[in-house]
Write a protein that holds these residues in place. Structure first.
Motif, PDB file in Angstrom:
ATOM      1  N   LEU A  25      15.571 -12.260 113.105  1.00 20.36           N
ATOM      2  CA  LEU A  25      16.180 -13.277 113.960  1.00 20.36           C
ATOM      3  C   LEU A  25      15.137 -14.071 114.728  1.00 20.36           C
ATOM      4  O   LEU A  25      15.288 -15.285 114.925  1.00 20.36           O
ATOM      5  N   ASP A  26      14.072 -13.410 115.179  1.00 20.05           N
ATOM      6  CA  ASP A  26      13.060 -14.106 115.974  1.00 20.05           C
ATOM      7  C   ASP A  26      12.339 -15.170 115.150  1.00 20.05           C
ATOM      8  O   ASP A  26      12.121 -16.295 115.617  1.00 20.05           O
ATOM      9  N   LYS A  27      11.999 -14.845 113.905  1.00 14.30           N
ATOM     10  CA  LYS A  27      11.341 -15.832 113.042  1.00 14.30           C
ATOM     11  C   LYS A  27      12.272 -16.990 112.728  1.00 14.30           C
ATOM     12  O   LYS A  27      11.848 -18.148 112.674  1.00 14.30           O
ATOM     13  N   TRP A  28      13.552 -16.675 112.532  1.00 13.10           N
ATOM     14  CA  TRP A  28      14.523 -17.724 112.238  1.00 13.10           C
ATOM     15  C   TRP A  28      14.745 -18.640 113.438  1.00 13.10           C
ATOM     16  O   TRP A  28      14.923 -19.847 113.290  1.00 13.10           O
ATOM     17  N   GLU A  29      14.744 -18.087 114.630  1.00 10.92           N
ATOM     18  CA  GLU A  29      14.926 -18.924 115.822  1.00 10.92           C
ATOM     19  C   GLU A  29      13.810 -19.950 115.930  1.00 10.92           C
ATOM     20  O   GLU A  29      14.055 -21.133 116.175  1.00 10.92           O
ATOM     21  N   THR A  30      12.587 -19.514 115.727  1.00 10.52           N
ATOM     22  CA  THR A  30      11.448 -20.439 115.767  1.00 10.52           C
ATOM     23  C   THR A  30      11.569 -21.501 114.678  1.00 10.52           C
ATOM     24  O   THR A  30      11.383 -22.698 114.929  1.00 10.52           O
ATOM     25  N   PHE A  31      11.880 -21.076 113.468  1.00 11.12           N
ATOM     26  CA  PHE A  31      12.015 -21.993 112.339  1.00 11.12           C
ATOM     27  C   PHE A  31      13.130 -23.006 112.580  1.00 11.12           C
ATOM     28  O   PHE A  31      12.952 -24.216 112.375  1.00 11.12           O
ATOM     29  N   ALA A  32      14.273 -22.527 113.038  1.00  9.47           N
ATOM     30  CA  ALA A  32      15.436 -23.392 113.200  1.00  9.47           C
ATOM     31  C   ALA A  32      15.253 -24.402 114.327  1.00  9.47           C
ATOM     32  O   ALA A  32      15.603 -25.584 114.184  1.00  9.47           O
ATOM     33  N   VAL A  33      14.718 -23.967 115.445  1.00 10.41           N
ATOM     34  CA  VAL A  33      14.626 -24.827 116.629  1.00 10.41           C
ATOM     35  C   VAL A  33      13.374 -25.699 116.605  1.00 10.41           C
ATOM     36  O   VAL A  33      13.442 -26.918 116.769  1.00 10.41           O
ATOM     37  N   GLY A  37      14.722 -28.537 114.055  1.00  7.93           N
ATOM     38  CA  GLY A  37      15.290 -29.378 115.103  1.00  7.93           C
ATOM     39  C   GLY A  37      16.690 -29.007 115.533  1.00  7.93           C
ATOM     40  O   GLY A  37      17.374 -29.802 116.187  1.00  7.93           O
ATOM     41  N   LEU A  38      17.155 -27.800 115.178  1.00  7.99           N
ATOM     42  CA  LEU A  38      18.461 -27.332 115.627  1.00  7.99           C
ATOM     43  C   LEU A  38      18.392 -26.894 117.087  1.00  7.99           C
ATOM     44  O   LEU A  38      17.317 -26.784 117.669  1.00  7.99           O
ATOM     45  N   GLN A  39      19.549 -26.629 117.677  1.00  9.65           N
ATOM     46  CA  GLN A  39      19.631 -26.203 119.079  1.00  9.65           C
ATOM     47  C   GLN A  39      20.353 -24.870 119.151  1.00  9.65           C
ATOM     48  O   GLN A  39      21.330 -24.635 118.446  1.00  9.65           O
ATOM     49  N   LEU A  51      23.645 -21.612 116.116  1.00  8.78           N
ATOM     50  CA  LEU A  51      22.840 -22.818 116.034  1.00  8.78           C
ATOM     51  C   LEU A  51      23.737 -24.050 116.018  1.00  8.78           C
ATOM     52  O   LEU A  51      24.746 -24.094 115.307  1.00  8.78           O
ATOM     53  N   ARG A  52      23.344 -25.049 116.780  1.00  2.00           N
ATOM     54  CA  ARG A  52      24.086 -26.300 116.876  1.00  2.00           C
ATOM     55  C   ARG A  52      23.338 -27.431 116.175  1.00  2.00           C
ATOM     56  O   ARG A  52      22.107 -27.454 116.137  1.00  2.00           O
ATOM     57  N   MET A  53      24.130 -28.408 115.669  1.00  3.85           N
ATOM     58  CA  MET A  53      23.586 -29.615 115.069  1.00  3.85           C
ATOM     59  C   MET A  53      24.197 -30.870 115.682  1.00  3.85           C
ATOM     60  O   MET A  53      23.744 -31.974 115.405  1.00  3.85           O
ATOM     61  N   ASP A  54      25.254 -30.688 116.482  1.00  2.00           N
ATOM     62  CA  ASP A  54      26.012 -31.815 117.020  1.00  2.00           C
ATOM     63  C   ASP A  54      26.876 -31.316 118.160  1.00  2.00           C
ATOM     64  O   ASP A  54      26.496 -30.353 118.837  1.00  2.00           O
ATOM     65  N   GLU A  55      28.060 -31.927 118.376  1.00  2.00           N
ATOM     66  CA  GLU A  55      28.912 -31.522 119.496  1.00  2.00           C
ATOM     67  C   GLU A  55      29.643 -30.216 119.235  1.00  2.00           C
ATOM     68  O   GLU A  55      30.230 -29.633 120.162  1.00  2.00           O
ATOM     69  N   PHE A  56      29.645 -29.711 118.008  1.00  2.00           N
ATOM     70  CA  PHE A  56      30.258 -28.419 117.717  1.00  2.00           C
ATOM     71  C   PHE A  56      29.485 -27.303 118.414  1.00  2.00           C
ATOM     72  O   PHE A  56      28.263 -27.346 118.486  1.00  2.00           O
TER      73      PHE A  56
END
Length: 306
Positions: A25-33, A37-39, A51-56
């Motif tokens: 999970l830690d590696k994925w958090e870094t990769f994703a955010v 550019g995910l939130q 993980l968010r990409m928009d208003e969802f």
């Protein structure tokens, strides 16, 4: 018939979310955010990352576990559409389970049913996706603009098929997804890449595709799309600078017109990061068969790290 028989059956609107099993999970958090550019979403727990990409409130859920596709979340627009869709699936012999309150809360939806895919993951059919508060609008720390989502959904996935004909029949005739087109390319003497692409009613060129190939994993790749072409190039540079393997460099697909590259995720399968994909208008769409996976580019990239 290209689509399933039109009874009074609801139609899938789009691929609204994806659930992934990940071992780190830690590696994925870094990769994703930091790279994609995910939130981070508000519903993350000790063993999950939202993980968010928009208003969802949530577009991608990461669950600690084996590195593979866990579930696809298919959105239907109304409760009545969901009810008629579920009835239609049951009439075709599909075994459905209604989600309990715990699973609904985890997925951030109001109602949901799910069934098994022939290839080992789950399809979840839902209504009522939760939105984040206006005070917490989507913010990416690295993107110039944002992701192309909304009515088109999260993007697309390509799970590997154990049996191509069985999988194509299931997606088209049973689930009611429309065939967009085909790509059949001889990638080596006697070896043909044979992929079929499917779209939902809101028309992203494909929300799911499938192909038979040797693979230990179900997931071959997932695609997320941005609204600015520059964000593709900037993401490519972030991947290279951070040392993520580039599986396929910058290139262009003939069928969905996507400009993209493919990077290896911390789970070992690929993430396609793209811009410019087309939207299908079923009233004016012609199903075609292409002989190339890419018009140009998408070659394996050998990057010399500093």
């Amino acid at each position: 018939m290209n689509n399933f028989e039109e009874l009074a059956m609801g139609k899938i609107s789009n691929l609204g979310y994806v659930v992934l099993g990940v071992s780190h999970l830690d590696k994925w958090e870094t990769f994703a955010v930091d790279i994609l550019g995910l939130q981070l979403g508000a519903v993350s727990t000790e063993n999950t990352i939202s993980l968010r990409m928009d208003e969802f409130e949530q577009r991608i859920q990461l669950i600690e576990g084996d590195d593979d596709l866990v579930a696809t979340g298919w959105e239907l627009d109304t409760h009545s559409e969901l009810d008629s869709y579920v009835a239609g699936l049951e009439s075709k012999g599909v075994k459905l389970v209604e989600a309990d309150n715990s699973l609904l809360a985890t997925r951030c939806v109001e109602r949901m049913y799910y069934c098994d895919d022939p290839n080992g993951f789950k399809h979840e059919f839902y209504t009522g996706s939760k939105r984040a508060p206006v005070s917490n609008s989507f913010r990416s720390t690295v993107l110039k603009k944002g992701f192309n989502t909304g009515r088109l959904g999260v993007g697309h996935v390509l799970p590997v098929a154990k049996s191509g004909p069985e999988t194509i029949d299931f997606y088209n005739r049973v689930l009611g997804l429309s065939i967009s087109d085909y790509i059949r390319e001889e990638i080596a003497p006697g070896i043909v890449a044979d992929a079929t692409f499917f779209h939902a009613s809101t028309g992203r060129h494909h929300s799911i595709a499938t192909a038979e190939m040797p693979s230990e994993k179900i997931m071959h790749h997932m695609m997320i799309q941005v609204d600015d072409m520059d964000d593709v190039g900037l993401a490519f540079e972030r991947c290279v600078d951070a040392g993520y393997p580039i599986l396929m460099g910058l290139g262009h697909h003939p069928n969905d017109k996507m400009f993209s590259f493919y990077v290896e995720t911390p789970s070992g399968w690929a993430m396609e990061f793209g811009w410019g994909g087309i939207v299908i208008d079923d009233d004016n769409w012609e199903i075609k068969s292409y002989s190339q996976l890419s018009d140009w580019g998408h070659k394996p990239a050998v990057i010399e790290q500093a």
